[in-house]
Scaffold this active site. Structure first.
Site, PDB file in Angstrom:
ATOM      1  N   SER A 245       2.869  -1.682  11.162  1.00 38.62           N
ATOM      2  CA  SER A 245       1.536  -1.226  11.526  1.00 38.62           C
ATOM      3  C   SER A 245       0.595  -2.366  11.204  1.00 38.62           C
ATOM      4  CB  SER A 245       1.151   0.017  10.729  1.00 38.62           C
ATOM      5  OG  SER A 245       1.014  -0.335   9.366  1.00 38.62           O
ATOM      6  N   LYS A 246      -0.660  -2.187  11.577  1.00 41.21           N
ATOM      7  CA  LYS A 246      -1.590  -3.283  11.331  1.00 41.21           C
ATOM      8  C   LYS A 246      -1.612  -3.673   9.855  1.00 41.21           C
ATOM      9  CE  LYS A 246      -4.419  -2.867  15.326  1.00 41.21           C
ATOM     10  NZ  LYS A 246      -5.582  -2.311  15.935  1.00 41.21           N
ATOM     11  N   ARG A 247      -1.479  -2.662   9.015  1.00 40.25           N
ATOM     12  CA  ARG A 247      -1.494  -2.968   7.589  1.00 40.25           C
ATOM     13  C   ARG A 247      -0.161  -3.528   7.113  1.00 40.25           C
ATOM     14  NH1 ARG A 247      -1.857   1.418   4.495  1.00 40.25           N
ATOM     15  NH2 ARG A 247      -1.818   2.772   6.310  1.00 40.25           N
ATOM     16  N   ARG A 248       0.900  -3.237   7.859  1.00 40.08           N
ATOM     17  CA  ARG A 248       2.230  -3.640   7.411  1.00 40.08           C
ATOM     18  C   ARG A 248       2.818  -4.727   8.299  1.00 40.08           C
ATOM     19  NH1 ARG A 248       4.339   0.010   3.964  1.00 40.08           N
ATOM     20  NH2 ARG A 248       3.299   2.019   3.896  1.00 40.08           N
TER      21      ARG A 248
END
Ligand code: GLU
Length: 462
Positions: A245-248
């Site tokens: 994901s964008k955070r990951r």
């Protein structure tokens, strides 16, 4: 009659082209190329509020960088509204779609009641025309949505190219909204009209769309359109086993370009992530096309492995022609305000086998063009007073040799003999002076890539 293979990638321009979509694009492209078919790029921009021109441009740039050439497109859905409206008008006339005037508040209340009864929250078809049924009075000022008359029972079954047979019962799904109150069609409807109009035979996409496929199959059938085959590709998990994901760690394809990865390496790595051909880890674009027949796609999620990508990238960097590589490194150097010159291909040739990105290669090249500072530890360890006379003698000797690798090597040898030193005793300090580190390729090769003037200035700075 067998249809000509036609595949597509249909990204929504609501964000950058992420790695999962890039991989699906790659599979769709390779499948079409393998079969001598055609590959279409479609931009699914019906989510008007979230779609941006910038995302579209980034998607196009990513496709170009990866070398995924398309035979048609980009086709923009928002330019096809007339066509969708025509199909919807036809469906309304045939009774396979209907207007629904439920307000959001009514829908909320309906779902709340269903939840209280412990039922699945599905639209209760209150506006669906049925023989003998009295429809509610049409409220004033409520713009209707259009819903699809999904079959009320029976199963939808398809033989998924990746996952095998999948069956979903129609009781699990409701009458999908196919056109919003503002007249814009929804994804599940537009995708069907487009796949039909564009004669798409094989749909590869992320497996988050499996739940949409029964609706789409039902709409294909309602339209009398030929069904494509579907292949739902599992997600890519991050190093930590969680969905990217964008955070990951989910960064855009163009970020990899910026960070010094080669398109050949990305293509190779992405293709292998979720697909295999025997034990092959490194393969060319041509081999991929030759081998990619839609089989051997993995049913389970793939795990992103940054170390493996680096390994693959290092392989392609090593293989790359030095002049072409120098162009990429020059772009990296430019970002640091360094203008490279004709020495850069030679610098790349000498250093590329120790670099896994062009950024790392640019780090090395930069040392030839801008001042270097060695770490304090290296200075203390290698730049002692005792070595100063030998370094000075080397500078003097190099002032008079032809400036090529062989003559430089001979000059170094003479100085070693005269000073009674072994190579490492002189080479280590000289490397630190020239490049700021004792770990470099052979000294004569490094020196030859400097101008004589710069080399002597760095040696005399001791
Ligand atoms: N626009 C959809 C997406 O980006 C396309 C899905 C499909 O390929 O049908 O997920």
């Amino acid at each position: 009659m067998t249809r000509k293979v036609r595949t597509r990638i249909a990204p929504s321009p609501t964000g950058f082209l992420h790695l999962g979509t890039a991989r699906t694009a790659l599979y769709s492209w390779a499948y079409a190329r393998h079969h001598g078919g055609e590959f279409v790029l479609r931009i699914e921009d019906t989510d008007v509020a979230r779609s941006t021109q910038e995302s579209t441009e980034q998607i196009l740039a990513s496709m170009q960088w990866l070398g995924l050439d398309y035979d048609e497109g980009p086709v923009y859905q928002m330019q096809r509204l007339d066509r969708y409206h025509a199909v919807i008008a036809q469906m309304l006339a045939e009774g396979t779609a209907y207007h629904c005037y439920c307000t959001p508040a009514e829908l909320d209340a309906m779902r709340e009641a269903q939840r209280e009864r412990g039922e699945k929250t599905l639209y209760d078809r209150r506006w669906r025309p049925e023989p003998g049924k009295q429809l509610p009075p049409v409220p004033e000022g409520v713009p209707p949505v259009v819903r699809f008359c999904n079959p009320v029972d029976g199963d939808v079954t398809w033989d998924d190219l990746v996952k095998g047979e999948i069956t979903i019962n129609n009781r699990e799904i409701d009458d999908l909204i196919i056109q919003r109150p503002d007249g814009v069609p929804t994804y599940n409807f537009a995708v069907v009209v487009d796949d039909w109009d564009m004669a798409i035979t094989h749909v590869f996409r992320g497996d988050e769309h499996i739940n949409n496929t029964p609706w789409q199959i039902n709409i294909f059938r309602a339209l009398g359109a030929p069904l494509p085959l579907f292949g739902h590709v599992p997600v890519i998990l991050g190093d930590d086993g969680q969905k990217l994901s964008k955070r990951r760690g989910a960064v855009s394809v163009t970020a990899y370009e910026e960070n010094g990865y080669l398109p050949e390496a990305m293509l190779n790595y992405l293709a292998r992530l979720g697909w295999s051909h025997g034990d092959e880890e490194l393969f060319t674009r041509e081999q991929l096309v030759q081998w990619f027949d839609g089989t051997h796609l993995s049913k389970s999620p793939a795990q992103w492995d940054a170390a493996k990508l680096s390994w693959v990238n290092a392989h392609y960097i090593k293989q790359m022609d030095d002049t072409a590589l120098a162009e990429l490194v020059a772009t990296q150097l430019k970002k640091r305000d360094i203008v490279a010159d004709e020495r850069l291909p030679g610098i790349c040739a000498l250093f590329k086998d120790r670099c896994d990105t062009t950024v790392v290669l640019a780090d090395w090249a930069a040392r030839f063009y801008a001042d270097v500072t060695a770490s304090e530890a290296d200075r203390n360890h290698h730049l002692s007073d005792a070595i100063r006379p030998a370094v000075a003698a080397l500078a003097d000797r190099l002032a008079g040799v032809d400036w090529d690798k062989a003559a430089i090597a001979a000059g170094i040898k003479e100085v070693l003999a005269a000073q009674g030193l072994k190579m490492p005793a002189l080479a280590m300090p000289v490397r630190v002076l020239l490049l700021g580190t004792p770990q470099t390729p052979s000294l004569d090769a490094v020196l030859a890539l400097f101008s004589r003037e710069t080399a002597l200035a760095r040696l005399r700075a001791l």
